[in-house]
Motif scaffolding. Structure first.
Motif, PDB file in Angstrom:
ATOM      1  N   TYR A 131       0.763  -1.139   0.030  1.00  7.36           N
ATOM      2  CA  TYR A 131       0.163  -0.057   0.014  1.00  7.36           C
ATOM      3  C   TYR A 131       0.905   1.233  -0.170  1.00  7.36           C
ATOM      4  O   TYR A 131       1.736   1.362   0.776  1.00  7.36           O
ATOM      5  CB  TYR A 131      -0.877  -0.138   1.221  1.00  7.36           C
ATOM      6  N   PHE A 132       0.542   1.970  -1.012  1.00  3.66           N
ATOM      7  CA  PHE A 132       1.504   3.436  -1.044  1.00  3.66           C
ATOM      8  C   PHE A 132       0.536   4.583  -0.938  1.00  3.66           C
ATOM      9  O   PHE A 132      -0.825   4.677  -1.389  1.00  3.66           O
ATOM     10  CB  PHE A 132       2.294   3.349  -2.445  1.00  3.66           C
ATOM     11  N   MET A 157      -2.068   9.339  -9.907  1.00  2.82           N
ATOM     12  CA  MET A 157      -1.335  10.712  -9.931  1.00  2.82           C
ATOM     13  C   MET A 157      -2.207  11.678  -9.047  1.00  2.82           C
ATOM     14  O   MET A 157      -3.442  11.349  -8.668  1.00  2.82           O
ATOM     15  CB  MET A 157      -1.354  11.270 -11.398  1.00  2.82           C
ATOM     16  N   THR A 158      -1.715  12.723  -8.821  1.00  2.00           N
ATOM     17  CA  THR A 158      -2.468  13.888  -8.092  1.00  2.00           C
ATOM     18  C   THR A 158      -1.919  15.075  -8.529  1.00  2.00           C
ATOM     19  O   THR A 158      -0.912  15.481  -8.934  1.00  2.00           O
ATOM     20  CB  THR A 158      -2.204  13.754  -6.529  1.00  2.00           C
ATOM     21  N   SER A 159      -3.028  15.945  -8.690  1.00  2.00           N
ATOM     22  CA  SER A 159      -2.468  17.603  -9.241  1.00  2.00           C
ATOM     23  C   SER A 159      -3.630  18.378  -8.977  1.00  2.00           C
ATOM     24  O   SER A 159      -4.629  18.044  -8.316  1.00  2.00           O
ATOM     25  CB  SER A 159      -2.576  17.472 -10.854  1.00  2.00           C
ATOM     26  N   GLY A 172      -3.441  14.512  -2.967  1.00  2.00           N
ATOM     27  CA  GLY A 172      -2.838  13.281  -2.485  1.00  2.00           C
ATOM     28  C   GLY A 172      -3.498  12.064  -3.308  1.00  2.00           C
ATOM     29  O   GLY A 172      -4.504  12.106  -3.783  1.00  2.00           O
ATOM     30  N   ASN A 173      -3.089  10.911  -3.129  1.00  3.33           N
ATOM     31  CA  ASN A 173      -3.753   9.880  -3.846  1.00  3.33           C
ATOM     32  C   ASN A 173      -2.938   8.492  -3.077  1.00  3.33           C
ATOM     33  O   ASN A 173      -1.976   8.515  -2.123  1.00  3.33           O
ATOM     34  CB  ASN A 173      -3.191   9.522  -5.163  1.00  3.33           C
ATOM     35  N   ALA A 174      -3.526   7.300  -3.141  1.00  4.15           N
ATOM     36  CA  ALA A 174      -3.173   6.147  -2.649  1.00  4.15           C
ATOM     37  C   ALA A 174      -3.504   4.731  -3.320  1.00  4.15           C
ATOM     38  O   ALA A 174      -4.454   4.970  -4.247  1.00  4.15           O
ATOM     39  CB  ALA A 174      -3.908   5.938  -1.191  1.00  4.15           C
ATOM     40  N   VAL A 175      -2.925   3.725  -3.255  1.00  4.67           N
ATOM     41  CA  VAL A 175      -3.043   2.526  -4.130  1.00  4.67           C
ATOM     42  C   VAL A 175      -2.533   1.293  -3.413  1.00  4.67           C
ATOM     43  O   VAL A 175      -1.463   1.349  -2.705  1.00  4.67           O
ATOM     44  CB  VAL A 175      -2.564   2.677  -5.820  1.00  4.67           C
TER      45      VAL A 175
END
Length: 212
Positions: A131-132, A157-159, A172-175
């Motif tokens: 998990y990141f 991605m995040t922007s 932010g983002n997560a996966v």
């Protein structure tokens, strides 16, 4: 113990038969009963043979269970957890005229030593599901845009776009990622974008959820 009893009974049966042959005893009702016990011995041997096969099968299954338990314990011992932040003497990182790999210099946690602060790259030490997360803060006068890669593939991605009225932007983002051993995960910052540094604002973290 059982096999000792079988051997003793076999010897006893053999002695009786030998005695009968030596004395020339004729078949009587008594000797007939004695001889009839010898065929029973054959059935006992068959039964004990079947029991031995069952015991061997049970021992095999127990050994397999022990191996599975040991394998699971080894998996549980593998701990991979890291959390990092961009560390810069100046307030912001970028912009640059090309995409760059962000190097998160401030290592908060790095259990397993899978993250390399010199390169900004996480190298998977074991196959499994990880998990990141990525988070950033940037000034609103310029775009902030980060990409998370697995090897050469863009994953998430995040922007945030430029705004004249907003002094700061966050993203932010997560996966969850299924990785093989030696797979690499890292964060790229898009050309002409920027993020804030100062040890606290922009982070990259991850951990091993389960080994496979």
């Amino acid at each position: 113990m059982n096999f000792t009893i079988v051997l003793f009974v076999s010897m006893f049966c053999g002695l009786i038969l030998a005695q009968d042959n030596a004395t020339g005893a004729t078949e009587t009702e008594e000797t007939g009963e004695t001889k009839s016990s010898c065929p029973d011995m054959h059935d006992l041997l068959i039964e004990f043979g079947a029991m031995r096969e069952k015991l061997t099968s049970v021992e095999t299954r127990l050994k397999e269970s022990e191996n599975q338990i040991l394998e699971q314990r080894n998996k549980e011992r593998t701990k991979v957890i890291f959390s990092t932040a961009v560390a810069q003497g100046e307030k912001h990182v970028g912009p640059f005229n090309t995409d760059i790999t962000l190097s998160y210099k401030r290592v908060i946690t790095n259990i397993g030593d899978a993250y390399n602060p010199s390169t900004g790259i996480f190298n998977a030490p074991v196959a499994g599901v990880y998990y990141f997360t990525i988070f950033y803060t940037a000034g609103g006068n310029r775009e902030g845009k980060l990409f998370l890669y697995k090897n050469n593939d863009l994953v998430v991605m995040t922007s945030d776009h430029i705004t004249q009225y907003d002094g700061a932007d966050n993203g932010g983002n997560a996966v969850f990622l299924q990785l093989q051993q030696r797979d690499q995960v890292y964060v790229r910052m898009a050309a002409n974008s920027h993020v804030w540094g100062n040890d606290y604002y922009t982070t990259f973290s991850g951990f091993l959820v389960t080994q496979m």
